[in-house]
Structure formats: structure tokens, C-alpha cells
Design a protein around this motif. Structure first.
Motif, PDB file in Angstrom:
ATOM      1  N   UNK A 171     -18.286  33.941 -15.749  1.00 42.06           N
ATOM      2  CA  UNK A 171     -17.463  34.685 -16.698  1.00 42.06           C
ATOM      3  C   UNK A 171     -17.090  35.984 -16.041  1.00 42.06           C
ATOM      4  N   UNK A 172     -15.818  36.261 -15.987  1.00 38.56           N
ATOM      5  CA  UNK A 172     -15.420  37.462 -15.263  1.00 38.56           C
ATOM      6  C   UNK A 172     -14.147  38.024 -15.884  1.00 38.56           C
ATOM      7  N   UNK A 173     -13.728  39.145 -15.366  1.00 37.44           N
ATOM      8  CA  UNK A 173     -12.545  39.830 -15.878  1.00 37.44           C
ATOM      9  C   UNK A 173     -11.463  39.793 -14.794  1.00 37.44           C
ATOM     10  N   UNK A 174     -10.280  39.404 -15.202  1.00 45.08           N
ATOM     11  CA  UNK A 174      -9.136  39.383 -14.286  1.00 45.08           C
ATOM     12  C   UNK A 174      -8.234  40.559 -14.631  1.00 45.08           C
ATOM     13  N   UNK A 175      -7.669  41.191 -13.597  1.00 38.94           N
ATOM     14  CA  UNK A 175      -6.644  42.211 -13.881  1.00 38.94           C
ATOM     15  C   UNK A 175      -5.439  41.986 -12.985  1.00 38.94           C
ATOM     16  N   UNK A 176      -4.277  41.914 -13.628  1.00 39.87           N
ATOM     17  CA  UNK A 176      -3.045  41.697 -12.864  1.00 39.87           C
ATOM     18  C   UNK A 176      -1.976  42.671 -13.376  1.00 39.87           C
ATOM     19  N   UNK A 177      -1.099  43.115 -12.483  1.00 42.69           N
ATOM     20  CA  UNK A 177      -0.026  44.005 -12.928  1.00 42.69           C
ATOM     21  C   UNK A 177       1.075  43.206 -13.628  1.00 42.69           C
ATOM     22  N   UNK A 178       1.559  43.712 -14.757  1.00 40.03           N
ATOM     23  CA  UNK A 178       2.652  43.051 -15.492  1.00 40.03           C
ATOM     24  C   UNK A 178       3.699  44.105 -15.846  1.00 40.03           C
ATOM     25  N   UNK A 179       4.917  43.633 -16.123  1.00 37.65           N
ATOM     26  CA  UNK A 179       5.983  44.606 -16.351  1.00 37.65           C
ATOM     27  C   UNK A 179       6.223  44.891 -17.833  1.00 37.65           C
ATOM     28  N   UNK A 180       5.599  44.109 -18.721  1.00 31.56           N
ATOM     29  CA  UNK A 180       5.815  44.396 -20.149  1.00 31.56           C
ATOM     30  C   UNK A 180       4.585  43.970 -20.942  1.00 31.56           C
ATOM     31  N   UNK A 211       1.823  47.873 -16.775  1.00 34.47           N
ATOM     32  CA  UNK A 211       0.433  47.766 -17.234  1.00 34.47           C
ATOM     33  C   UNK A 211      -0.407  46.919 -16.271  1.00 34.47           C
ATOM     34  N   UNK A 212      -1.682  47.162 -16.368  1.00 37.37           N
ATOM     35  CA  UNK A 212      -2.643  46.147 -15.942  1.00 37.37           C
ATOM     36  C   UNK A 212      -2.910  45.280 -17.154  1.00 37.37           C
ATOM     37  N   UNK A 213      -2.759  43.980 -16.976  1.00 37.26           N
ATOM     38  CA  UNK A 213      -3.163  43.061 -18.040  1.00 37.26           C
ATOM     39  C   UNK A 213      -4.569  42.586 -17.691  1.00 37.26           C
ATOM     40  N   UNK A 214      -5.468  42.800 -18.624  1.00 33.69           N
ATOM     41  CA  UNK A 214      -6.875  42.516 -18.350  1.00 33.69           C
ATOM     42  C   UNK A 214      -7.363  41.485 -19.353  1.00 33.69           C
ATOM     43  N   UNK A 215      -7.988  40.445 -18.848  1.00 34.18           N
ATOM     44  CA  UNK A 215      -8.546  39.460 -19.783  1.00 34.18           C
ATOM     45  C   UNK A 215      -9.769  38.773 -19.183  1.00 34.18           C
ATOM     46  N   UNK A 216     -10.568  38.258 -20.089  1.00 33.23           N
ATOM     47  CA  UNK A 216     -11.820  37.617 -19.682  1.00 33.23           C
ATOM     48  C   UNK A 216     -11.562  36.148 -19.405  1.00 33.23           C
TER      49      UNK A 216
END
Ligand SMILES: [Zn+2]
Length: 1025
Positions: free
Chosen positions: A505-514, A559-564
């Protein structure tokens, strides 16, 4: 030819006449080089060798072809070309060759005739491969998985091409020596001995006095006697003994002039020199065998120049008769020592740190070039994951493979590569090779993932319908595949692959434009968090995209979109990102609010929504406490930055701080700038604390709701040097713990070794450098403990670190220095990044992780989370444009049985399909004896459940480098006697694998290697799952 006559004075003229007359008739001298070991004499083993750095002042290819000679006259091709005729000229001559990266370059270009000659020389023993890895890897800044991989690559080539198994470890140049090198990379590959020279000058002096340069090194308390290795430390260096014995074409040592018709006849003088050197070395060596290492860096470019002299020495010294000189190799020398049946002194622990002078601790290179060190680690993990995917979809030698990444990574482990001690253009060359290797592996990974997601109805890898892209530049927040417009019903497919053998189980962070939301593969919306990109992040991004890609990104993500995510072992899961624009509220994604801590009224501000909380002082934004509501740990904690001024070498001792050496000249605290507020960002998944420490240090501390450690991301640079002072940047984390000078650092990511400040177990240490002399290499982590808690810091790459004060841990994160430190590289460690011709010091971003546990509970986090740091989730992106991707594709996958995962104390460190179709499997127990109350027990891995859709037809346990069967290796390997040791093994070990049960047992710290032949490998079968 020596003149020896009782009546020399009275009959001088007659004698001269006779001598001239007799010599005039004997122009040809047949040098007798046939000498072998003589039992009752001092045997001088002449070992002809060349030390060929796989890149240092020149790149590996420049060294090979002999270009760029204005830097260094070195051409390895000359060495290998000239060795062959020199060995053929006299069958008693011997030579050893070490670095396979060079040998392989040469071998590919040889004629069949030369190849068969070389094979004969190898089988007769005139030519011998020693060490046998692609390079002579470093031992401080390398991870054990990389050490194993690069050794395996070299050893398997030698085995396949020549049927040969190297017997001797030859780590003559690395700057200090690790426990893992001894017990794992020597004993477990089957080496009968290990030789090197760089150990601390005080230790060396003492060992000479006590004649304890040759020892039995028992480096692992978990693996015990079975991992003993006979270790020989050279008394001075890896060069010829003192007294003038260098015979490269331009060397100035006196050659033996034995033609009496010519001037300067000097046979007796030279014999005397040789005997004196031998007796002097014998004085500090046990038993009547000594080794003369006749060679050094890039020697034997005209091999006959050396062999001509060595022939003469052997001939005349043996005629003289005081000592016995012979052509030898480290194998022959080792066998001679072994045959004496003596007991040897015991050595435990390791040989760090290394100093060659009172002010010259080679502890700077633990951190030098932190960006390359980070890149190597990132590529290492990627290589591990890519090989797994290559295996799942079948290796295709004609298509994309991991081979070029394997090669680049192997070379990068060299002791002037990942160490950061090479010239700048050479560092660039290593990075370029890694980048080329990566881009091929990236294509393989993309194709494999596409193949694995193809639906059950039409399995196969030839007409895949999804194109996956990846983001190797996420470290600078640059990810074009995720920075896409998701309006008009498009969805971003995010595939997350887990190379670990257990669910994650981990956290992902990716850059998104909206503004975006995330759904899982069942169509359920999952918790996510949007974080505005900080200005510092955006600046870093645009600067480096410009610097490295030569473009300015057209869009800037918002934004950084962050989700588990939750991902099965050896498998993947997919997530779907869509835009929230125009949709009704109800999304759990929330834009976090910013506020300055100065506006708050209470004296402490709390960060963290889960069990871990960090407290910060409102006034100045400094960290004050660490609290865990589950474990009830409550500790004071401060974190600061400071720098050491690099010594310029302008004082009495000209030693400067440089690429190799850490010589601080004062320490200076870096105070946070008052005007910049601490910014706290709060969200549903994590909280962040942003701090601009000064204009060139930015820090983000993260506390995740579901994690009990703090993550610190530092961005350091460009380090200013306008004041003409080099600087070495450290962070210090201070607790109130009473740690009694004691701390623990890992050995190449594996065993933790106890360190005591200002103390070495082997000698009465004279402390000259109280900081630099207490620095140790860190690849996994560093921890310390008091009577109730333990405090651990884990790292994302190799760094140097220490505990200079009780209760405090410090890490060196970056260095920029203005002077060369006099160890050959001839450049200051002053890395820059240039955009449009304007250069600034290199900026480095990295992470470390901090946790305090109740005493006895820390190891579990260090080991489990340590694996997660080493093997980050692999993330790939694609776009779904309308349609129903999940309906027609496999959205989740695990190569293992759905009910199975590896035990918590076992890591899968290699899963690779070899060229011959066999599969290489390596499993490693992650705990030492006594490290954890439950997890230090025997572990069991069920191969049937690891490979549920394949039938194991044959399984053979191999040695670590997979070039021989383990049982054969153990039978052959020399068993040495140790002073004061019973020789009785009390260490547990895994039993042989029963071919019907197929369960692998692993004892603490055991690594086991297998070659598996599957009866039937089919992608279609995997697709069925
Ligand atoms: Zn070297």
C-alpha cells in the motif's frame, strides 16, 4: 655473471681479459624462469598485473582504445594485445586479468586464431582471470544487489566462454572495504581469498608490527564461519615493492643490464635490491611466502618491457640463491599459504573509514556527486523490475532487452564511478550510458505491460492495444504523459507495478494540469488529494527541463494529484484519473489551504492526521517534537542544516577537502531566513511542511495519514562559492537520547554494523579528524538507541553520515569544493548545470525518512520500508479515449498465487530469464541473527505458489554469482584455520530444496541463488489468470 674471485686484486688485468673474452662468446642468455615453490626458502611470488580502471580520468571507451591520451597515456587494448605474445614467448610467464568490461570489449574483436590461443593460455594457467566482475566495484557507495549483479554478469561470461570459475577476490583499489564484500561477494561466490590494500594507516602500521596483514575475515555474525574468507592486505600499495621495480617503457627504474660489453652492468646491485625488498616484506609477513604485485594502473601496454626484466630477476635472484623468486598468481600464492596449515588471526567488522594520512579521511566520496548516486540507485531498482517484466512476457533477444542497462549499471559500480571520484566528463559518460540503457529498458517495460494488460480473449504481445509511457523525470516534476487535458471524457490510465514479493500500500503523486479525481479498476472513486505545486518546484522543473531536454515545457501542471494505491506482489493494479471540470461536487479531492505558521496563536503547531504527529514551533517554524499515538513514543526532535567549510589545503598540511577526502575546516550553522514563513499544507492523505531554509535550501517534510514515519525531501543548491570557500552541506537531527557514542550503519544495504565514535575495535585510535574520521557510508540507513527507544534514518541513495554528538544523527547531502584533493583526479568537485551558456552549481533533490520506535521495534520498519525505498512502485501511463478499457483489458495482475506473498523477512532480489532460457532466482533473508524477536527466524518460500502457472522442471542451487553449483563450490572452497576458533559452525542455514516440495528455507542474512528450468513457459498461461 657475478665476479667472484679470491685473488681479484692481484690478477685484475688478467681477469678482465678473461671476462671480456668469455662474454664476447655468450651473447644469448637463456633465462631460467622455471622456478617453482621451494619449501625451505623465502618464496617471492611475482604477480604480473595491470589495474585498469573502468573509467576515471578518461571514459571506459577512451581507456580501451587509447584515445584522449593527453589526459593519461593509457590504452587497455595495448595491454591485452601485447600480453598474448609475451606469454607465448615463455610458458613460465604468468599474467592475471581482472576487469571484464575491458576484456569483453577486446574479446569481441579477436580472430578465431587469437581466441583459441587465449583459451590455451587460460587453460594452462599462464593467463588467469581474477575477481572477474565487469569492474572492480566500490565497496562504500554501492548497494549489495548491484554488487551481485555486476559480478554475476562478469562471472557468467567467463563461465560460458571459457568454462572458468575465478577463485580469487582482488579489490586492490577501493577506498575501504565492506563486510558485505567479504562474507557475501567473496565467500558466497566461492573465492578462496580476497586481496586489497587500502586500509586505515594506523591499522596498517599496527598490522605490520604484529604480522597480521593476513587474516581470516569473519564479516557476518549471522553467517558465521561458513562465510570466512582468507584476506591478504598488501603492506604498501598494489604496486611493485620499494626499490625501483617499474618497467613500463617510460619508467625510470634501473633495468637489469647484464651485457658486460655495455656500460652500467648492474646485475648484482639489482639482485641485492630485489633481495632487500623481499626480506623487508618478509619481516612483516607470516610464513615463507610473499607476493610482489608487479604492475599498477594501466601497465603492460608493451608487456615485453616488463617480462624481459622479470625473467632476468627470476634468473639472477635464483642463481644468487638467498631467496626463491617465481612467476606466480594470487591463486598459487593462496594455495601456498593454505598448504602451510597455519592458523590466522581473526578479523570481524569491516575496514571503514579509510585514511591514508592523519588529515586524509576518504569519507567525502560517500556523498560526492549525489545526483549520480541517486541515478544509479534509481536505475538499479528499475533494472530489477524490468527483468521481472521481461521474464513474465518471455525474453526476446532480438527485441528490447535489459542488457544495455545491465552493462551500464555494472560499469557504474566501478570504484571511480558511483563513488563520484572521476573527472566530470567521465561522470557524464556514466550517466549517458545509464540513460541509453534506461531508454531501451523503458521500451521493454512499456511493451511488457501492454502485453500483460491484453485481454484473455486475445493473449499475445504482438498486437497490443495500449501504449504505456513512463516518467523518468518525475524527480523534477516533469511528466508529459500525466500533464494532459482530460476534458472531453478522456481518462488517464495509471498502471502501478510492484516489484516486491509482498502486497504493497503506497501513495502515488503525479503532476496534473487540472482538478482531477481517481477511480479504481472496479469503477469506485478513491480518496485523492490535490496539492498546488510550490514555486520552488516549478522553478526547479523549468530550469532542468531546459538544461537537459533543451526545451521549455509548454504547459505547467497545476497540482500534484496524490492517491493511495494497493498493489499485489509481483504485479500491478490500474487506476483511472479523470477531470472534475463541469462535474458536481462530492469529489473527495480537495485543494489544500496554505497558511503561514506566524498567524497561528498557539506556541506549537501540529502536523499529521494519523498516528504520527510532528510539532513545530510557531515563532520560527522549527521542528520541536515527534509523537506517535500508537507506540506512545514522544521525543523532542530538532532538525537543522549546517555546512562544513572544505579545507583549501593552504595550511601546514596541504591536504584539501575534495572528491575523495572530507577535511572540514570549521562547521557553520545555516539559519532559516526570518522573512520566509513556514507553509503548512494539509490534506486528507498527507500534510506537508514547506520551508525555505535559505536561498539555496528548500525542504518539504511530509506526514502521511497512514504511515508512521516522516519523509523529508530536500532540495540543496546551487551551493554558493562566491566567498571562495567550498561547502559540504549536512542536516542534523537531534533528539534527547543518551546514545553513549554508539550508532549503527548498514554495510551495502545489508548488515548493520556497530560504530562507536572515536573508536576502532582493532586498534588504539589516535583521533585527528573528529568529524571526518567518524563518517561511515550509508546505503540503507543509520540508527541509534537508548534504553527505551531507537531512532532510525533511512536514505534514498548512498550518502555519508555519522553521529558526532550523542542523540544526534547527521547526513551529508551535497558537496561543492574548489580544490583537488591530490589523489589523482586532478579536478575540484564542482558540479554545475548550464543553461544557454550560464552555469550554476548543481542542485540536488533527495529524500530521507525518519522514525522513532520503542526499543526492539525499529528493525521491522528499517527492513520492510527499506525495501520499498529501494524498489519504488513503477508507474506507467496511457490515455483511454472513450471506450471501456477495463472491459477489454486485464486491470490487475499478480505473477504469484492470489493467496500468496513472500514472508515479511524475505526479499526477491533477482528474477531474470537468461539468454539460454533458464531463470535466475535470488532470494534474500532480510534480518540478522537476533535483530528481531520473530523475523530473525528461518523463513520459507513456496516456489509452487510463487510460480503458480508454470511447472518447475529442474532447480539447481548455485553460488551467488551463478557460475557453479553451490555444493561443488562448497566442496572445493578452502577451509582456513583461525586462531582461537574451534572451527565448529553453530549458524543455521537453509536445507537443500526438495524438488517435489519446492520450498526454499532461508536462515538470517542468507542469500540463495537458483537456476530454474521451467517445463513450459507461456504467456498465454499467465494471461489466463
Ligand atoms: Zn582503481
Amino acid at each position: 655473471m657475478a665476479i667472484d674471485h679470491p685473488h681479484r686484486r692481484t690478477r685484475l688485468s688478467a681477469l678482465l681479459l678473461v671476462a671480456l673474452w668469455s662474454l664476447a662468446e655468450s651473447k644469448y642468455i637463456a633465462y631460467n624462469t622455471t622456478q617453482r615453490i621451494v619449501a625451505d626458502k623465502l618464496n617471492v611470488h611475482i604477480v604480473a598485473h595491470t589495474h585498469d580502471d573502468v573509467g576515471w580520468l578518461k571514459t571506459v571507451d577512451q581507456y580501451y582504445v587509447g584515445s584522449n591520451n593527453s589526459i593519461q597515456g593509457a590504452c587497455v587494448q595495448n595491454v591485452l594485445d601485447s600480453i598474448i605474445p609475451a606469454l607465448l614467448a615463455d610458458k613460465n610467464r604468468r599474467f592475471i586479468y581482472v576487469e571484464q568490461a575491458f576484456f569483453q570489449r577486446w574479446w569481441r574483436q579477436q580472430s578465431d586464431e587469437i581466441k583459441s590461443t587465449v583459451k590455451e593460455l587460460l587453460s594452462s594457467g599462464q593467463l588467469e582471470f581474477i575477481n572477474g566482475g565487469m569492474c572492480m566495484h566500490d565497496e562504500a557507495a554501492v548497494h549489495y544487489i548491484d554488487m551481485i549483479d555486476q559480478t554475476t554478469l562478469g562471472h557468467r561470461f567467463i563461465k560460458q566462454e571459457f568454462g572458468i570459475i575465478p577463485r580469487i577476490g582482488w579489490q586492490i583499489d577501493p577506498f575501504g572495504h565492506s563486510a558485505v564484500q567479504a562474507y557475501l561477494l567473496s565467500a558466497e561466490v566461492g573465492f578462496d581469498a580476497l586481496y586489497f590494500f587500502r586500509i586505515d594507516y594506523q591499522d596498517l602500521a599496527k598490522r605490520k608490527d604484529l604480522k597480521s596483514l593476513e587474516v581470516i575475515w569473519r564479516a557476518s555474525k549471522s553467517r558465521g564461519l561458513s562465510a570466512d574468507v582468507f584476506t591478504g592486505i598488501f603492506p604498501k600499495n598494489y604496486e611493485p615493492p620499494p626499490g625501483g621495480f617499474y618497467f613500463e617503457v617510460n619508467d625510470d627504474s634501473p633495468v637489469i643490464q647484464d651485457d658486460p660489453l655495455l656500460f652500467d652492468y648492474n646485475v648484482q646491485e639489482r639482485v641485492d635490491d630485489f633481495v632487500a625488498a623481499a626480506l623487508s616484506q618478509a619481516n612483516i609477513t607470516r610464513a615463507n611466502h610473499i607476493m610482489f604485485t608487479m604492475g599498477t594502473d594501466f601497465k603492460y601496454q608493451y608487456a615485453n618491457s616488463w617480462f624481459r626484466q622479470l625473467d632476468k630477476f627470476i634468473h639472477y635472484v635464483n642463481k644468487d640463491g638467498r631467496v626463491n623468486a617465481l612467476y606466480s598468481t594470487p591463486s598459487i600464492y593462496t594455495d601456498a599459504k593454505y598448504a602451510l596449515e597455519e592458523s590466522w588471526p581473526l578479523k570481524t567488522g569491516d575496514f571503514f573509514p579509510y585514511a591514508d594520512n592523519p588529515n586524509a579521511y576518504w569519507t567525502g566520496y560517500f556523498t560526492s556527486r549525489p545526483a549520480i548516486k541517486g541515478y544509479v540507485r534509481m536505475m538499479s531498482a528499475y533494472y530489477l523490475a524490468a527483468r521481472q517484466l521481461e521474464f513474465f512476457t518471455e525474453r526476446n533477444s532480438s527485441g528490447y532487452t535489459t542488457d544495455s542497462l545491465a552493462d551500464a549499471l555494472a560499469i557504474a559500480q566501478h570504484h571511480d564511478a558511483v563513488t563520484g571520484t572521476e573527472k566530470q566528463h567521465v561522470a557524464n559518460d556514466y550517466a549517458k550510458r545509464l540513460s541509453i540503457g534506461y531508454s531501451e529498458a523503458e521500451k521493454l517495460v512499456g511493451a511488457s505491460l501492454a502485453c500483460l494488460t491484453e485481454p484473455i480473449s486475445s493473449p499475445g504481445c504482438y498486437n497490443t492495444t495500449t501504449k504505456f509511457e513512463q516518467c523518468p523525470l518525475l524527480n523534477i516534476s516533469y511528466c508529459p504523459p500525466s500533464e494532459v487535458d482530460l476534458s472531453l471524457g478522456k481518462k488517464m490510465i495509471v498502471l502501478v507495478y510492484n516489484s516486491l514479493g509482498w502486497k504493497r500500500n503506497d501513495i502515488i503523486r503525479i503532476p496534473v494540469i487540472s482538478e482531477s479525481i481517481v477511480h479504481d479498476s472496479d469503477g469506485n472513486e478513491i480518496e485523492s488529494q490535490l496539492l498546488p505545486l510550490a514555486d520552488a518546484t516549478i522553478n526547479l522543473r523549468s530550469h532542468h527541463v531546459k538544461a537537459y531536454l533543451g526545451i521549455s515545457p509548454s504547459i505547467t501542471p497545476k497540482f500534484w494529484l496524490i492517491f493511495a494505491v494497493s498493489v499485489p506482489p509481483l504485479g500491478f493494479n490500474t487506476y483511472f484519473v479523470s477531470s472534475t471540470k463541469g462535474k458536481v461536487a462530492g469529489s473527495v479531492a480537495s485543494v489544500s489551504t496554505f497558511y503561514s505558521s506566524e498567524e497561528s496563536k498557539s506556541s506549537n503547531i501540529e502536523v499529521g492526521k494519523g498516528k504520527l504527529k510532528l510539532l513545530y514551533n510557531v515563532k520560527d517554524g522549527t521542528l520541536t517534537h515527534y509523537l506517535n499515538s500508537r507506540s506512545l513514543v514522544k521525543a523532542s526532535m530538532e532538525q537543522t542544516y549546517s555546512y562544513y567549510a572544505g579545507d583549501s589545503g593552504s595550511g601546514n598540511d596541504p591536504q584539501a577537502s575534495g572528491a575523495y577526502i572530507f577535511r572540514p575546516n570549521g562547521t557553520f550553522p545555516i539559519k532559516p531566513e526570518k522573512k520566509t514563513p513556514t507553509t503548512i499544507v494539509r490534506g486528507s492523505i498527507l500534510d506537508e511542511v514547506h520551508q525555505q531554509i535559505n536561498p539555496w535550501i528548500y525542504q518539504v517534510s511530509r506526514v502521511y495519514k497512514d504511515k508512521e514515519h516522516a519523509e523529508v525531501e530536500f532540495t540543496v543548491g546551487p551551493i554558493p562559492v562566491d566567498d571562495e570557500i567550498g561547502k559540504e552541506i549536512v542536516t542534523k537531527i537531534t533528539t534527547g537520547m543518551a546514545t553513549n557514542k554508539t550508532f549503527y550503519t548498514d554495510s551495502n544495504g545489508r548488515d548493520f554494523i556497530k560504530r562507536v565514535r572515536d573508536y576502532r575495535s582493532d586498534l588504539e585510535l589516535q583521533v585527528n579528524q573528529p568529524v571526518a574520521g567518524n563518517y561511515y557510508p550509508i546505503n540503507l540507513g543509520i540508527y541509534m538507541q537508548d534504553d527505551s527507544t531507537e531512532f532510525s534514518v533511512l536514505v534514498d541513495r548512498s550518502v555519508g553520515g555519522s553521529s558526532i554528538l550523542d542523540g544526534q544523527i547527521e547526513l551529508m547531502l551535497h558537496r561543492r569544493l574548489l580544490y583537488d584533493d591530490g589523489r589523482g583526479v586532478g579536478e575540484a568537485l564542482n558540479e554545475t548545470v548550464c543553461v544557454n551558456g550560464e552555469c550554476a552549481g548543481l542542485t540536488v533533490q533527495g529524500k530521507f525518512y525518519v522514525k522513532i520506535d520503542p526499543l526492539g521495534e525499529g528493525s521491522r520498519w528499517r527492513r520492510t520500508f527499506g525495501q520499498e525505498i529501494y524498489s519504488p512502485l513503477l508507474v506507467a501511463f496511457s490515455i483511454e479515449d472513450g471506450g471501456n478499457w477495463t472491459g477489454s483489458h486485464t486491470a490487475n495482475f499478480s505473477a504469484m498465487d492470489p493467496s500468496y506473498s513472500l514472508p515479511d523477512n524475505v526479499a526477491l532480489i533477482t528474477l531474470q530469464e537468461l539468454e539460454d532460457g533458464n531463470v535466475l532466482l535470488r532470494l534474500a533473508h532480510l534480518y540478522e541473527v537476533g535483530e528481531h524477536k520473530d523475523l530473525s527466524a528461518m523463513a520459507y518460500v513456496e516456489l509452487k505458489k510463487m510460480f503458480p502457472v508454470r511447472k518447475i522442471g529442474n532447480i539447481i542451487e548455485m553460488n551467488l554469482s551463478a557460475n557453479q553449483e553451490k555444493t561443488a563450490m562448497e566442496k572445493k572452497r578452502l577451509k582456513w584455520k583461525t586462531e582461537g576458533s574451534s572451527g565448529v559452525e553453530t549458524i543455521a542455514r537453509g536445507a537443500p530444496v526438495d524438488p517435489s516440495e519446492l520450498v526454499v528455507e532461508l536462515a538470517p542474512m542468507e542469500v540463495r541463488t537458483f537456476l530454474i528450468k521451467f517445463d513450459y513457459i507461456s504467456f498465454a498461461k499467465i494471461g489466463d489468470r
